[in-house]
Design a protein around this motif. Structure first.
Motif, PDB file in Angstrom:
ATOM      1  N   GLU A 280      -4.039   8.320   2.872  1.00  0.00           N
ATOM      2  CA  GLU A 280      -4.125   6.863   2.958  1.00  0.00           C
ATOM      3  C   GLU A 280      -3.091   6.158   2.089  1.00  0.00           C
ATOM      4  O   GLU A 280      -3.334   5.060   1.594  1.00  0.00           O
ATOM      5  CB  GLU A 280      -5.523   6.393   2.549  1.00  0.00           C
ATOM      6  CG  GLU A 280      -6.612   7.295   3.080  1.00  0.00           C
ATOM      7  CD  GLU A 280      -7.787   6.513   3.579  1.00  0.00           C
ATOM      8  OE1 GLU A 280      -8.078   5.455   3.017  1.00  0.00           O
ATOM      9  OE2 GLU A 280      -8.396   6.956   4.559  1.00  0.00           O
ATOM     10  N   VAL A 281      -2.008   6.797   1.892  1.00  0.00           N
ATOM     11  CA  VAL A 281      -0.948   6.214   1.073  1.00  0.00           C
ATOM     12  C   VAL A 281       0.324   6.137   1.905  1.00  0.00           C
ATOM     13  O   VAL A 281       0.760   7.142   2.467  1.00  0.00           O
ATOM     14  CB  VAL A 281      -0.698   7.062  -0.184  1.00  0.00           C
ATOM     15  CG1 VAL A 281       0.625   6.693  -0.816  1.00  0.00           C
ATOM     16  CG2 VAL A 281      -1.835   6.889  -1.164  1.00  0.00           C
ATOM     17  N   SER A 282       0.889   4.945   1.997  1.00  0.00           N
ATOM     18  CA  SER A 282       2.143   4.786   2.730  1.00  0.00           C
ATOM     19  C   SER A 282       3.221   5.668   2.124  1.00  0.00           C
ATOM     20  O   SER A 282       3.411   5.668   0.920  1.00  0.00           O
ATOM     21  CB  SER A 282       2.622   3.332   2.662  1.00  0.00           C
ATOM     22  OG  SER A 282       1.643   2.471   3.131  1.00  0.00           O
ATOM     23  N   ARG A 283       3.896   6.352   2.959  1.00  0.00           N
ATOM     24  CA  ARG A 283       5.015   7.188   2.501  1.00  0.00           C
ATOM     25  C   ARG A 283       4.574   8.189   1.449  1.00  0.00           C
ATOM     26  O   ARG A 283       5.357   8.548   0.573  1.00  0.00           O
ATOM     27  CB  ARG A 283       6.141   6.314   1.936  1.00  0.00           C
ATOM     28  CG  ARG A 283       6.642   5.276   2.920  1.00  0.00           C
ATOM     29  CD  ARG A 283       7.642   4.323   2.277  1.00  0.00           C
ATOM     30  NE  ARG A 283       7.963   3.222   3.189  1.00  0.00           N
ATOM     31  CZ  ARG A 283       8.914   3.294   4.111  1.00  0.00           C
ATOM     32  NH1 ARG A 283       9.624   4.378   4.224  1.00  0.00           N
ATOM     33  NH2 ARG A 283       9.151   2.270   4.913  1.00  0.00           N
TER      34      ARG A 283
ATOM     35  N   GLY B 171       6.704  11.540  -6.759  1.00  0.00           N
ATOM     36  CA  GLY B 171       7.741  11.778  -5.754  1.00  0.00           C
ATOM     37  C   GLY B 171       7.981  10.593  -4.842  1.00  0.00           C
ATOM     38  O   GLY B 171       8.844  10.644  -3.982  1.00  0.00           O
ATOM     39  N   PHE B 172       7.208   9.543  -4.992  1.00  0.00           N
ATOM     40  CA  PHE B 172       7.463   8.317  -4.236  1.00  0.00           C
ATOM     41  C   PHE B 172       7.148   7.133  -5.132  1.00  0.00           C
ATOM     42  O   PHE B 172       6.387   7.269  -6.106  1.00  0.00           O
ATOM     43  CB  PHE B 172       6.639   8.274  -2.944  1.00  0.00           C
ATOM     44  CG  PHE B 172       5.192   8.638  -3.125  1.00  0.00           C
ATOM     45  CD1 PHE B 172       4.282   7.692  -3.538  1.00  0.00           C
ATOM     46  CD2 PHE B 172       4.755   9.933  -2.889  1.00  0.00           C
ATOM     47  CE1 PHE B 172       2.942   8.018  -3.697  1.00  0.00           C
ATOM     48  CE2 PHE B 172       3.413  10.279  -3.047  1.00  0.00           C
ATOM     49  CZ  PHE B 172       2.501   9.319  -3.450  1.00  0.00           C
ATOM     50  N   PRO B 173       7.716   5.982  -4.834  1.00  0.00           N
ATOM     51  CA  PRO B 173       7.551   4.827  -5.727  1.00  0.00           C
ATOM     52  C   PRO B 173       6.149   4.229  -5.629  1.00  0.00           C
ATOM     53  O   PRO B 173       5.451   4.444  -4.644  1.00  0.00           O
ATOM     54  CB  PRO B 173       8.593   3.824  -5.214  1.00  0.00           C
ATOM     55  CG  PRO B 173       9.485   4.596  -4.303  1.00  0.00           C
ATOM     56  CD  PRO B 173       8.654   5.702  -3.754  1.00  0.00           C
ATOM     57  N   PRO B 174       5.737   3.472  -6.617  1.00  0.00           N
ATOM     58  CA  PRO B 174       4.420   2.834  -6.604  1.00  0.00           C
ATOM     59  C   PRO B 174       4.411   1.572  -5.749  1.00  0.00           C
ATOM     60  O   PRO B 174       5.457   1.033  -5.410  1.00  0.00           O
ATOM     61  CB  PRO B 174       4.201   2.471  -8.073  1.00  0.00           C
ATOM     62  CG  PRO B 174       5.580   2.252  -8.599  1.00  0.00           C
ATOM     63  CD  PRO B 174       6.479   3.199  -7.862  1.00  0.00           C
ATOM     64  N   THR B 175       3.227   1.119  -5.398  1.00  0.00           N
ATOM     65  CA  THR B 175       3.098  -0.173  -4.726  1.00  0.00           C
ATOM     66  C   THR B 175       3.064  -1.278  -5.770  1.00  0.00           C
ATOM     67  O   THR B 175       2.901  -1.036  -6.960  1.00  0.00           O
ATOM     68  CB  THR B 175       1.789  -0.255  -3.932  1.00  0.00           C
ATOM     69  OG1 THR B 175       0.690  -0.229  -4.848  1.00  0.00           O
ATOM     70  CG2 THR B 175       1.662   0.908  -2.976  1.00  0.00           C
TER      71      THR B 175
ATOM     72  N   THR C  71      -0.453  -9.899  -7.610  1.00  0.00           N
ATOM     73  CA  THR C  71       0.656  -9.192  -6.954  1.00  0.00           C
ATOM     74  C   THR C  71       1.910 -10.041  -6.928  1.00  0.00           C
ATOM     75  O   THR C  71       3.011  -9.518  -6.974  1.00  0.00           O
ATOM     76  CB  THR C  71       0.283  -8.831  -5.510  1.00  0.00           C
ATOM     77  OG1 THR C  71      -0.055 -10.031  -4.818  1.00  0.00           O
ATOM     78  CG2 THR C  71      -0.892  -7.881  -5.468  1.00  0.00           C
ATOM     79  N   SER C  72       1.720 -11.335  -6.848  1.00  0.00           N
ATOM     80  CA  SER C  72       2.903 -12.183  -6.738  1.00  0.00           C
ATOM     81  C   SER C  72       3.727 -12.141  -8.024  1.00  0.00           C
ATOM     82  O   SER C  72       4.944 -12.298  -7.992  1.00  0.00           O
ATOM     83  CB  SER C  72       2.500 -13.617  -6.421  1.00  0.00           C
ATOM     84  OG  SER C  72       1.731 -14.158  -7.468  1.00  0.00           O
TER      85      SER C  72
ATOM     86  N   ARG D  17       6.396   0.500  -0.748  1.00  0.00           N
ATOM     87  CA  ARG D  17       6.985   1.345  -1.791  1.00  0.00           C
ATOM     88  C   ARG D  17       8.507   1.397  -1.673  1.00  0.00           C
ATOM     89  O   ARG D  17       9.120   2.411  -2.005  1.00  0.00           O
ATOM     90  CB  ARG D  17       6.415   2.768  -1.711  1.00  0.00           C
ATOM     91  CG  ARG D  17       4.890   2.820  -1.782  1.00  0.00           C
ATOM     92  CD  ARG D  17       4.349   4.210  -1.554  1.00  0.00           C
ATOM     93  NE  ARG D  17       2.885   4.187  -1.474  1.00  0.00           N
ATOM     94  CZ  ARG D  17       2.087   4.245  -2.542  1.00  0.00           C
ATOM     95  NH1 ARG D  17       2.622   4.327  -3.727  1.00  0.00           N
ATOM     96  NH2 ARG D  17       0.789   4.201  -2.403  1.00  0.00           N
ATOM     97  N   GLY D  18       9.076   0.335  -1.169  1.00  0.00           N
ATOM     98  CA  GLY D  18      10.518   0.335  -0.907  1.00  0.00           C
ATOM     99  C   GLY D  18      11.343   0.027  -2.143  1.00  0.00           C
ATOM    100  O   GLY D  18      12.133  -0.903  -2.162  1.00  0.00           O
ATOM    101  N   LEU D  19      11.161   0.830  -3.162  1.00  0.00           N
ATOM    102  CA  LEU D  19      11.862   0.601  -4.425  1.00  0.00           C
ATOM    103  C   LEU D  19      12.841   1.726  -4.695  1.00  0.00           C
ATOM    104  O   LEU D  19      12.569   2.883  -4.383  1.00  0.00           O
ATOM    105  CB  LEU D  19      10.862   0.533  -5.584  1.00  0.00           C
ATOM    106  CG  LEU D  19       9.744  -0.488  -5.461  1.00  0.00           C
ATOM    107  CD1 LEU D  19       8.787  -0.355  -6.626  1.00  0.00           C
ATOM    108  CD2 LEU D  19      10.332  -1.883  -5.407  1.00  0.00           C
TER     109      LEU D  19
END
Lengths: 228, 228
Positions: A63-66, B25-29, B42-43, B66-68
């Motif tokens: 349930e985690v994107s990417r 291995g992947f960026p955080p939200t 979040t803002s 997670r597009g960081l």
DNA sequence: CTTGACATCGAACATGAGTTCGGTTTATAA
DNA sequence: TTATAAACCGAACTCATGTTCGATGTCAAG
């Protein structure tokens, strides 16, 4: 568990994740994988990802994107030396997807974009030339004909483009002008309801087109010319 | 831009992203960052992420989970290393030795050529663009002014040259015309006792000069133009 | 005190993206 | 051929996650 026991698809997936990760710094989504490997259904990608987890090549965060993590298996398919080192030295390989001429629309990269191109059709571009751009959105075109001389671009030149449909004022863009049936490279200036398209050559005059008659195909990042 | 000019919060965010990336291995939200750094909204995280982008510590992929991507601020490798790797790959580093304009002679690289250039003044060139050339004889010039438009070369373009004093017919060369006091880029054709200098732009007319009034400074191998 | 830039908050919103499931195709073996 | 399982498809579903916006707080300049 051996790399060779994987299906072709699973190898492709693994390979794509690795390459995507290197390019973007974060893993791809299920749908991005599907596009790259030509899988129509997200469920099939999901299915194969789970297979890869079973076989120890991958970990997933539910349930985690990417939420993908590659497991440090052996170097299952040693990248070609040149490619690996090129990555370290900030050399991009941009796919040459076709030709650009005044008389035809701009060819755009297909759906399988960004992954499976022959090395024959790749253009080397130093990262320094194009800045921190997402390499997945880049493509190259070879100019044919002398119709773009007002952009100081000649026959045989290579144009490096970033795929985008909008432009900011001052951007050099490749546009398709439907009412003229013509492709051109110009600097883009939105002025009210019309667009001023300014040739790069300062001695040439601009043309003016209604904004809805200008279809931006991409932004020009660089132009390369090789003399014989 | 300095790390020290960031707020405490921004440093925390940067640190957390780095650590999260290492762990997962992947960026955080955005929300994960918020929890870790004690930000309620979040803002606000979003706001600070954009600040980090502005200041060059981060890249974001819009509308991407997670597009960081962290930008490695302190990553200029020692030059020896860069050169060594470039050697192994197909990437040349060519010294940018000056500017070329119609009104002045071509600046040529000095004797100390090839070793003592600041990395700021090196131009990356893929070997594929220039063929199997002797790299020690290569140099680059930045074009200033619009005087070379007839060569389809504009202000700001980079010209990659090979140092040589002779040319074969059809070569694009940088020549100094002493009787005119002028530098120009043209295609070279020796015709009897005079030389025809043909602009790359096929719409322009050639000029004719006595052979002894043409001083070839170098052969043009490539032209690079970066937009924006 | 007022103004304005900057940082924060909370909440609503829109869409990105993983999951599930019934049905279909393909491969393999009996 | 038939049977069975693996692989694939399409669509719906649901939650995860980025985006937007009005309101509030802070602080230094005028």
């Amino acid at each position: 568990m051996e790399y060779n026991k994987l299906s072709t698809r699973q190898k492709k997936i693994l390979d794509f994740i690795e390459s995507f990760l290197r390019d973007n710094g974060f893993p791809p989504t299920i749908r991005e994988i599907g596009e790259a490997v030509n899988i129509a259904s997200t469920s099939v990608v999901n299915y194969n990802l789970n297979k890869l987890v079973e076989r120890g090549f991958l970990e997933r965060a539910p349930e985690v994107s990417r939420g993908l993590r590659l497991i440090n298996q052996e170097d299952h398919q040693p990248k070609e030396m040149g490619v690996a080192i090129a990555d370290m030295t900030h050399l991009f390989q941009v796919p040459l997807v076709g030709k650009i001429a005044a008389s035809a629309p701009v060819p755009l990269p297909g759906e399988d974009f960004g992954y499976y191109y022959d090395s024959d059709d790749m253009i080397d571009v130093p990262q320094a030339m194009i800045g921190p751009s997402h390499r997945d959105e880049l493509f190259a075109l070879r100019v044919t004909g002398d119709s773009m001389i007002d952009a100081m671009v000649g026959d045989g030149d290579i144009v490096i483009l970033k795929r985008q449909n909008v432009a900011k004022n001052g951007d050099m863009v490749a546009v398709w002008l439907p009412e003229r049936g013509e492709t051109t490279l110009k600097k883009y200036y939105l002025e009210g309801k019309r667009v001023r398209l300014q040739p790069a050559n300062p001695m040439m005059d601009p043309i003016y087109v209604n904004a809805d008659q200008v279809s931006v195909q991409g932004r020009v990042l660089a132009i390369l010319r090789t003399l014989h």
